[in-house]
Write a protein that holds these residues in place. Sequence first.
Motif, PDB file in Angstrom:
ATOM      1  N   PRO A 106       9.556   0.117 -67.059  1.00 39.24           N
ATOM      2  CA  PRO A 106       9.953   1.234 -66.198  1.00 39.24           C
ATOM      3  C   PRO A 106       9.788   0.942 -64.714  1.00 39.24           C
ATOM      4  O   PRO A 106      10.584   1.389 -63.892  1.00 39.24           O
ATOM      5  N   LEU A 107       8.753   0.171 -64.358  1.00 36.97           N
ATOM      6  CA  LEU A 107       8.527  -0.117 -62.936  1.00 36.97           C
ATOM      7  C   LEU A 107       9.695  -0.905 -62.350  1.00 36.97           C
ATOM      8  O   LEU A 107      10.106  -0.681 -61.198  1.00 36.97           O
ATOM      9  N   THR A 108      10.238  -1.846 -63.119  1.00 35.30           N
ATOM     10  CA  THR A 108      11.396  -2.609 -62.656  1.00 35.30           C
ATOM     11  C   THR A 108      12.615  -1.707 -62.532  1.00 35.30           C
ATOM     12  O   THR A 108      13.377  -1.780 -61.560  1.00 35.30           O
ATOM     13  N   GLN A 109      12.803  -0.847 -63.511  1.00 42.20           N
ATOM     14  CA  GLN A 109      13.929   0.085 -63.491  1.00 42.20           C
ATOM     15  C   GLN A 109      13.847   1.012 -62.287  1.00 42.20           C
ATOM     16  O   GLN A 109      14.854   1.296 -61.626  1.00 42.20           O
ATOM     17  N   ASP A 110      12.632   1.475 -61.974  1.00 43.86           N
ATOM     18  CA  ASP A 110      12.441   2.362 -60.816  1.00 43.86           C
ATOM     19  C   ASP A 110      12.743   1.626 -59.508  1.00 43.86           C
ATOM     20  O   ASP A 110      13.359   2.188 -58.590  1.00 43.86           O
ATOM     21  N   ARG A 111      12.307   0.376 -59.401  1.00 41.59           N
ATOM     22  CA  ARG A 111      12.562  -0.389 -58.186  1.00 41.59           C
ATOM     23  C   ARG A 111      14.061  -0.597 -57.980  1.00 41.59           C
ATOM     24  O   ARG A 111      14.576  -0.426 -56.868  1.00 41.59           O
ATOM     25  N   SER A 112      14.754  -0.952 -59.054  1.00 37.80           N
ATOM     26  CA  SER A 112      16.196  -1.177 -58.949  1.00 37.80           C
ATOM     27  C   SER A 112      16.944   0.113 -58.637  1.00 37.80           C
ATOM     28  O   SER A 112      17.912   0.114 -57.863  1.00 37.80           O
ATOM     29  N   LYS A 113      16.511   1.205 -59.216  1.00 37.54           N
ATOM     30  CA  LYS A 113      17.155   2.498 -58.966  1.00 37.54           C
ATOM     31  C   LYS A 113      17.013   2.886 -57.494  1.00 37.54           C
ATOM     32  O   LYS A 113      17.976   3.296 -56.845  1.00 37.54           O
ATOM     33  N   GLY A 114      15.797   2.772 -56.948  1.00 40.19           N
ATOM     34  CA  GLY A 114      15.575   3.107 -55.547  1.00 40.19           C
ATOM     35  C   GLY A 114      16.390   2.215 -54.621  1.00 40.19           C
ATOM     36  O   GLY A 114      16.932   2.683 -53.610  1.00 40.19           O
ATOM     37  N   ILE A 129      16.967  -9.960 -57.330  1.00 43.35           N
ATOM     38  CA  ILE A 129      16.240 -10.636 -58.410  1.00 43.35           C
ATOM     39  C   ILE A 129      15.124  -9.694 -58.832  1.00 43.35           C
ATOM     40  O   ILE A 129      14.144  -9.495 -58.108  1.00 43.35           O
ATOM     41  N   ALA A 130      15.295  -9.083 -59.991  1.00 42.53           N
ATOM     42  CA  ALA A 130      14.348  -8.090 -60.493  1.00 42.53           C
ATOM     43  C   ALA A 130      13.217  -8.764 -61.256  1.00 42.53           C
ATOM     44  O   ALA A 130      13.191  -9.985 -61.422  1.00 42.53           O
ATOM     45  N   GLY A 131      12.288  -7.931 -61.728  1.00 39.41           N
ATOM     46  CA  GLY A 131      11.229  -8.419 -62.600  1.00 39.41           C
ATOM     47  C   GLY A 131      11.667  -8.255 -64.051  1.00 39.41           C
ATOM     48  O   GLY A 131      12.838  -8.462 -64.390  1.00 39.41           O
ATOM     49  N   TYR A 167       9.633   3.200 -57.161  1.00 37.54           N
ATOM     50  CA  TYR A 167      10.911   3.716 -56.664  1.00 37.54           C
ATOM     51  C   TYR A 167      10.958   3.599 -55.139  1.00 37.54           C
ATOM     52  O   TYR A 167      11.964   3.186 -54.562  1.00 37.54           O
ATOM     53  N   GLY A 168       9.852   3.933 -54.495  1.00 34.19           N
ATOM     54  CA  GLY A 168       9.780   3.841 -53.042  1.00 34.19           C
ATOM     55  C   GLY A 168       9.947   2.419 -52.542  1.00 34.19           C
ATOM     56  O   GLY A 168      10.478   2.188 -51.439  1.00 34.19           O
ATOM     57  N   VAL A 210      20.021 -10.574 -61.189  1.00 31.92           N
ATOM     58  CA  VAL A 210      19.415 -11.257 -62.330  1.00 31.92           C
ATOM     59  C   VAL A 210      17.998 -10.732 -62.471  1.00 31.92           C
ATOM     60  O   VAL A 210      17.440 -10.145 -61.550  1.00 31.92           O
ATOM     61  N   ALA A 211      17.396 -10.954 -63.627  1.00 34.90           N
ATOM     62  CA  ALA A 211      16.016 -10.525 -63.871  1.00 34.90           C
ATOM     63  C   ALA A 211      15.147 -11.738 -64.161  1.00 34.90           C
ATOM     64  O   ALA A 211      15.592 -12.706 -64.788  1.00 34.90           O
ATOM     65  N   ALA A 212      13.912 -11.695 -63.690  1.00 36.53           N
ATOM     66  CA  ALA A 212      12.937 -12.748 -63.963  1.00 36.53           C
ATOM     67  C   ALA A 212      11.764 -12.130 -64.733  1.00 36.53           C
ATOM     68  O   ALA A 212      11.911 -11.073 -65.350  1.00 36.53           O
ATOM     69  N   GLU A 213      10.599 -12.771 -64.680  1.00 32.02           N
ATOM     70  CA  GLU A 213       9.463 -12.312 -65.499  1.00 32.02           C
ATOM     71  C   GLU A 213       8.160 -12.248 -64.700  1.00 32.02           C
ATOM     72  O   GLU A 213       7.073 -12.364 -65.264  1.00 32.02           O
TER      73      GLU A 213
END
Length: 344
Positions: A188-196, A181-183, A156-157, A212-215
């Motif tokens: 949950p880690l991707t969701q937390d990064r996008s939320k922050g 460009i997310a993971g 999140y940080g 967009v999301a990648a892998e």
Amino acid sequence: MPYKRTVSLVAALTLGVTLTACTGNTPEPQGGGNQSGGVKVANDEPGKKVVIGFSAPAADHGWMAAITDAAKKEAGKYSDVELRVVEGTNDPNLQISQVETFINDKVDAIVLLPFDGAALTPVALKAMKAGITVINVDRQFDSPFAARSTVLGDNYGMGVSAGTYVCERLKDKPGSVVAEIAGIDSLPLTQDRSKGFAQALAGCGLKVGNRVAAEFTVESGERAAANLLQAAPKIDALWNHDDDQGVGVTAAIKNSGRSEFFMVGGAGSANVMREIKADNGPHKATVIYPSTQGADGIRLARLAVQNKSLGDLVEVEIPRQVQLYAPVVTKDNVDRYLPTAFES
């Protein structure tokens, strides 16, 4: 956290670090065990021998490879540490078997970055019940009783730091187009990064216009970036969650011929930091997700078994949880972070 409050907090922390560095009782760096931490402290003096078992997922990603490498190097600094490293695996059943072997061998401590925290919880509990100190790294167990201490990054940080930096760069450009460009979106880690990231942008009146999301791979990064660039004719800032997939993202940007936007990376790879330092590419910053977590786990395991505390804390026990900071690396401070960066 509102934008102005976030910037004020960052400024206050920076001032605190500056003032600390100027005080007369700041110890000078010395030789010995605690090199990456800056100074040698009493806890680095040799003590009771500690046998530590280490297990992590397969090193199929630059960041994950750096986790194991840093753990090995850290253990090598201490004459009283014997580190037993098993081959990295993405098979939870094999990792469980590895921990079972550590238990049967009666090691003193286990530093464990589980491929799947939930799946490894029962065997971690078994180790703790056997009197073995377990240090959980990065991916948490389901039970608080499965580890003596947990070392975490701050997903999140990361998003907050990236969004705050983008706000600082675009504060005089209302209506700027921000892309992301997310993971892997299911994590949950991707969701937390996008939320922050979204919440930090909201503090300065911006929002993600294209996402967009990648892998977390080079190939997926290039593919996702190509799709994004095709869908967004204008971009002012782009945040990519992961510097490994960023190798592909950068390739797609180069192939597109686009240069109207700046880019913020994620995780903190050495190749991105070198680009930032040279100032010859789209990357102007990256947000660190520390690859030192395994090394920190080694230190905590050693201290816990030897009944020592952290040198800079008044508390006589090691903390229950340590969450590492997600700083923004720019051209101004890149030299400070390059030594601990991982290679993509």
